[in-house]
Design a protein around this motif. Structure first.
Motif, PDB file in Angstrom:
ATOM      1  N   GLY A 199      66.359  23.213  60.109  1.00  0.00           N
ATOM      2  CA  GLY A 199      67.711  23.114  59.546  1.00  0.00           C
ATOM      3  C   GLY A 199      68.668  24.072  60.218  1.00  0.00           C
ATOM      4  O   GLY A 199      69.817  23.716  60.516  1.00  0.00           O
ATOM      5  N   PHE A 200      68.215  25.286  60.474  1.00  0.00           N
ATOM      6  CA  PHE A 200      69.087  26.263  61.118  1.00  0.00           C
ATOM      7  C   PHE A 200      69.367  25.882  62.569  1.00  0.00           C
ATOM      8  O   PHE A 200      70.494  26.022  63.052  1.00  0.00           O
ATOM      9  N   VAL A 201      68.364  25.368  63.281  1.00  0.00           N
ATOM     10  CA  VAL A 201      68.570  24.918  64.667  1.00  0.00           C
ATOM     11  C   VAL A 201      69.568  23.767  64.690  1.00  0.00           C
ATOM     12  O   VAL A 201      70.467  23.734  65.538  1.00  0.00           O
ATOM     13  N   VAL A 202      69.429  22.836  63.763  1.00  0.00           N
ATOM     14  CA  VAL A 202      70.390  21.720  63.683  1.00  0.00           C
ATOM     15  C   VAL A 202      71.790  22.262  63.435  1.00  0.00           C
ATOM     16  O   VAL A 202      72.750  21.839  64.082  1.00  0.00           O
ATOM     17  N   PHE A 203      71.917  23.220  62.516  1.00  0.00           N
ATOM     18  CA  PHE A 203      73.220  23.832  62.247  1.00  0.00           C
ATOM     19  C   PHE A 203      73.769  24.495  63.514  1.00  0.00           C
ATOM     20  O   PHE A 203      74.943  24.341  63.852  1.00  0.00           O
ATOM     21  N   ALA A 204      72.929  25.213  64.232  1.00  0.00           N
ATOM     22  CA  ALA A 204      73.372  25.918  65.443  1.00  0.00           C
ATOM     23  C   ALA A 204      73.813  24.932  66.522  1.00  0.00           C
ATOM     24  O   ALA A 204      74.821  25.156  67.200  1.00  0.00           O
ATOM     25  N   VAL A 205      73.071  23.847  66.672  1.00  0.00           N
ATOM     26  CA  VAL A 205      73.415  22.853  67.693  1.00  0.00           C
ATOM     27  C   VAL A 205      74.719  22.144  67.331  1.00  0.00           C
ATOM     28  O   VAL A 205      75.584  21.953  68.184  1.00  0.00           O
ATOM     29  N   VAL A 206      74.873  21.777  66.089  1.00  0.00           N
ATOM     30  CA  VAL A 206      76.070  21.052  65.652  1.00  0.00           C
ATOM     31  C   VAL A 206      77.315  21.921  65.766  1.00  0.00           C
ATOM     32  O   VAL A 206      78.393  21.438  66.102  1.00  0.00           O
ATOM     33  N   THR A 207      77.187  23.203  65.524  1.00  0.00           N
ATOM     34  CA  THR A 207      78.358  24.094  65.524  1.00  0.00           C
ATOM     35  C   THR A 207      78.464  24.946  66.785  1.00  0.00           C
ATOM     36  O   THR A 207      79.272  25.876  66.818  1.00  0.00           O
ATOM     37  N   ARG A 208      77.709  24.627  67.819  1.00  0.00           N
ATOM     38  CA  ARG A 208      77.712  25.489  69.007  1.00  0.00           C
ATOM     39  C   ARG A 208      79.051  25.528  69.732  1.00  0.00           C
ATOM     40  O   ARG A 208      79.388  26.518  70.352  1.00  0.00           O
ATOM     41  N   ASP A 209      79.825  24.454  69.676  1.00  0.00           N
ATOM     42  CA  ASP A 209      81.107  24.423  70.370  1.00  0.00           C
ATOM     43  C   ASP A 209      82.277  24.809  69.476  1.00  0.00           C
ATOM     44  O   ASP A 209      83.421  24.864  69.935  1.00  0.00           O
ATOM     45  N   SER A 210      82.016  25.065  68.209  1.00  0.00           N
ATOM     46  CA  SER A 210      83.116  25.447  67.313  1.00  0.00           C
ATOM     47  C   SER A 210      83.054  26.948  67.038  1.00  0.00           C
ATOM     48  O   SER A 210      82.032  27.589  67.219  1.00  0.00           O
ATOM     49  N   ALA A 211      84.148  27.467  66.617  1.00  0.00           N
ATOM     50  CA  ALA A 211      84.234  28.908  66.349  1.00  0.00           C
ATOM     51  C   ALA A 211      83.830  29.169  64.898  1.00  0.00           C
ATOM     52  O   ALA A 211      84.662  29.357  64.028  1.00  0.00           O
ATOM     53  N   VAL A 212      82.541  29.164  64.666  1.00  0.00           N
ATOM     54  CA  VAL A 212      82.018  29.419  63.317  1.00  0.00           C
ATOM     55  C   VAL A 212      81.774  30.920  63.186  1.00  0.00           C
ATOM     56  O   VAL A 212      81.078  31.518  64.010  1.00  0.00           O
ATOM     57  N   PRO A 213      82.345  31.527  62.169  1.00  0.00           N
ATOM     58  CA  PRO A 213      82.143  32.973  61.993  1.00  0.00           C
ATOM     59  C   PRO A 213      80.669  33.291  61.713  1.00  0.00           C
ATOM     60  O   PRO A 213      79.915  32.473  61.206  1.00  0.00           O
ATOM     61  N   ASP A 214      80.288  34.499  62.056  1.00  0.00           N
ATOM     62  CA  ASP A 214      78.908  34.930  61.838  1.00  0.00           C
ATOM     63  C   ASP A 214      78.535  34.854  60.359  1.00  0.00           C
ATOM     64  O   ASP A 214      77.388  34.571  60.026  1.00  0.00           O
ATOM     65  N   GLU A 215      79.501  35.113  59.490  1.00  0.00           N
ATOM     66  CA  GLU A 215      79.240  35.057  58.055  1.00  0.00           C
ATOM     67  C   GLU A 215      78.836  33.644  57.633  1.00  0.00           C
ATOM     68  O   GLU A 215      77.985  33.460  56.771  1.00  0.00           O
ATOM     69  N   ALA A 216      79.456  32.624  58.239  1.00  0.00           N
ATOM     70  CA  ALA A 216      79.121  31.240  57.906  1.00  0.00           C
ATOM     71  C   ALA A 216      77.696  30.923  58.330  1.00  0.00           C
ATOM     72  O   ALA A 216      76.960  30.234  57.617  1.00  0.00           O
ATOM     73  N   ALA A 217      77.306  31.421  59.495  1.00  0.00           N
ATOM     74  CA  ALA A 217      75.934  31.201  59.951  1.00  0.00           C
ATOM     75  C   ALA A 217      74.945  31.887  59.013  1.00  0.00           C
ATOM     76  O   ALA A 217      73.906  31.315  58.659  1.00  0.00           O
ATOM     77  N   LEU A 218      75.255  33.088  58.591  1.00  0.00           N
ATOM     78  CA  LEU A 218      74.390  33.818  57.668  1.00  0.00           C
ATOM     79  C   LEU A 218      74.302  33.102  56.322  1.00  0.00           C
ATOM     80  O   LEU A 218      73.214  32.943  55.767  1.00  0.00           O
ATOM     81  N   LEU A 219      75.437  32.661  55.814  1.00  0.00           N
ATOM     82  CA  LEU A 219      75.439  31.936  54.541  1.00  0.00           C
ATOM     83  C   LEU A 219      74.678  30.623  54.646  1.00  0.00           C
ATOM     84  O   LEU A 219      73.997  30.221  53.704  1.00  0.00           O
TER      85      LEU A 219
END
Length: 177
Positions: A59-79
């Motif tokens: 799930g986290f890898v999918v999230f990372a791949v989907v959001t790799r080109d967008s400016a997602v804050p570190d807090e969003a990744a942690l949440l």
């Protein structure tokens, strides 16, 4: 009920052997069961925990791949990671209503209600959350239960041995008059 259980253990030992008799127990309604061995319970938990970790990682890898080109804050990744750690076992538990997930299937066990041996049902989502995320707290719960500070509501049974027990004519404790 303890005296009747001891008598049942003696009878079961003659028919099904000492290993089964040693793990014999009775639900609150008097129905007999054979509890799962500690090793089977540990193996089932380990398999389910491994599935949980793998699913959360995917799930986290999918999230990372989907959001790799967008400016997602570190807090969003942690949440998101924290959210996955909570939602993955709940989703995995949706398939746990009959008391059997991958770990239980591989070890021949089933999680049942101590009251009557019935299905875990809708509480399975929360049972899986407890088994995976809150597993370190299980030690505290076990100690408190051993000290009489709580009660166990579910137990893992040996499915095959319990079927053999009932087929041999030992479905319930005999009531004494």
């Amino acid at each position: 009920m303890t005296g009747r259980l001891d008598v049942a253990k003696e009878q079961v030992e003659r028919v099904l052997g000492p290993k089964v008799a040693k793990r014999l127990g009775a639900f609150d309604d008097g129905t007999l069961y054979v509890s799962a061995s500690e090793w089977a319970e540990l193996a089932a938990w380990f398999v389910d925990f491994a599935v949980y970790l793998l699913s959360a990682a995917i799930g986290f890898v999918v999230f990372a791949v989907v959001t790799r080109d967008s400016a997602v804050p570190d807090e969003a990744a942690l949440l998101t990671l924290l959210g996955l750690l909570i939602t993955v076992p709940v989703l995995y538990g949706l398939f746990f209503g009959n008391g059997r997930l991958l770990g239980a299937v591989l070890t021949g066990t089933r999680l049942v209600r101590i009251k009557d041996g019935g299905r875990v049902g809708a509480a399975a989502c929360w049972a899986m959350l407890v088994r995976t995320v809150l597993a370190p707290l299980m030690l505290v719960a076990m100690v408190m239960t051993g000290l009489g500070a709580g009660s166990v509501r579910r137990i893992s049974i040996d499915d095959e041995a319990t079927r053999r027990l009932h087929a041999a004519g030992f479905p319930r404790l005999v009531r004494s008059n």
